[in-house]
Design a protein around this motif. Sequence first.
Motif: not given
Length: 471
Positions: A408-409, A417-419, A455-457, A462-463
């Motif tokens: 979704v993100v 970001q990868g991490c 997980a969404l948070a 990261g975005r």
Amino acid sequence: MDYHYAVLITLISYKVLLISIGLWSNQRNSNTQDYFIGSHSLGPWVAAVSSAASASSAWSLLGMSGAAYVMGISAAWIPPGIICGYIFNWFWLAPQLQKLSHEKKSVTLTELLAEDTGKFKQLITFVCAFAIIFAFSFYIAAQFQAAGKTFASTFDMSMTTSIILGTSIILIYTLLGGFWAVSITDTLQGLLMAATSLLLPIYALLAIGGPTELWQQMHLVFNEQQLNSFGSHSGMLAIGFIFGLMGIGLGNCGQPHVVNRLMAIKSQAAIKQGRIIAVTWATLVYGGMVIVGWSAKVLIDPVADQEQAFFALTSSLFSPIIAGIIIAAVLSAIMSTADSQLLVSASALSYDVVKIEDHKKALLFSRLTVVLMCVVSTLIALYAPEDIFTRVLFAWNALGAAFGPLLVVRVCSKRVQGCYALAAICTGFFLTVALSFMPSAPGDYIERLVPFFLALAIAWWGRIHLTQKAL
């Protein structure tokens, strides 16, 4: 012609058709893009019905009707949540995902999620592959188990023989045809499921005397807890129970075999047509199975196994020949669901993890992976039997929380970001697995909601960091 002959003839005819489709589809596979995603060329009917059918089958027919049979009125909370998941997928996710996957020429969901993650790309690919193979081993085993139950009860065969027979047929046409065979057979399966989900509830209501009579009869056969919209719960627990059941729909956007169809749609115009087909299909099937479960409780209570209520009702309402045709057709549909999961599992290993440049070698390795997954899932079905509804929902929740939030993100902001991407996948998947070992909360709302939104948070955070860096 008696019941057993009707089932046998219908079943053989359907299997011959499936294998013929596999042979025809084999001619369209010149490379792994053809084998795994049909070169992004699915039309609206195939995309909509095959994605719906591959996400459903054994648990939507046997599991959903069985849940309504046992839970009573509170089972009515499940279809709205699932239908909302279909609406989200087709009205919001599909248009953006189709553009992104065509632009990036992505073949798998893992490839799309791992792109632009820098040094974390390989690790994310391995984690995604592990999550898919682990969850789908149980998901596919549930399909084999459903087919085995039906074969065993219909033909008086042993469970071992029944499961092996069903697995062999699925293996043949999946090996031959790949994505095209799977998509077309799943479309046939979906149409059979829709027809059955319309026909069986109508005949059941006619036998009972109509919806009003069904409601009155339910008050005679269901206990007080089953007649309560919140089951045995009240207060805040009742709210958690409702959110937990409706939260089943959250996992839809993270199912690799469903998302794979959305990525493969050929155009935006096809999405506009497909969304009406998909949502109508979901409403018909899940709503119909709730009525089937309630009607079975009224007409044929008790049954030895709640997940056999569907077949028991079919046998009681129709003549042996018609009942045999319906049962054989639905049995074939249940068996063919596993093909999508097999194909996605094969792509996770042979396309995402092991990069083989030679197309012929890549296709061979893909087919060997399908065989391996079939063997593993068959062993689970034989030696670790479990309730179909429970097993499927465990895999559904784990995959939905692992991939849905990040997807979704990713579709919104194009990059995470990868991490953070890795943390979101691991949090969603492993937290769901860990919570599945704990005592269940009402409606499993903790297992279903907490990993997904956490997980969404993480993915969203990261975005945000990435945006701040760019500024």
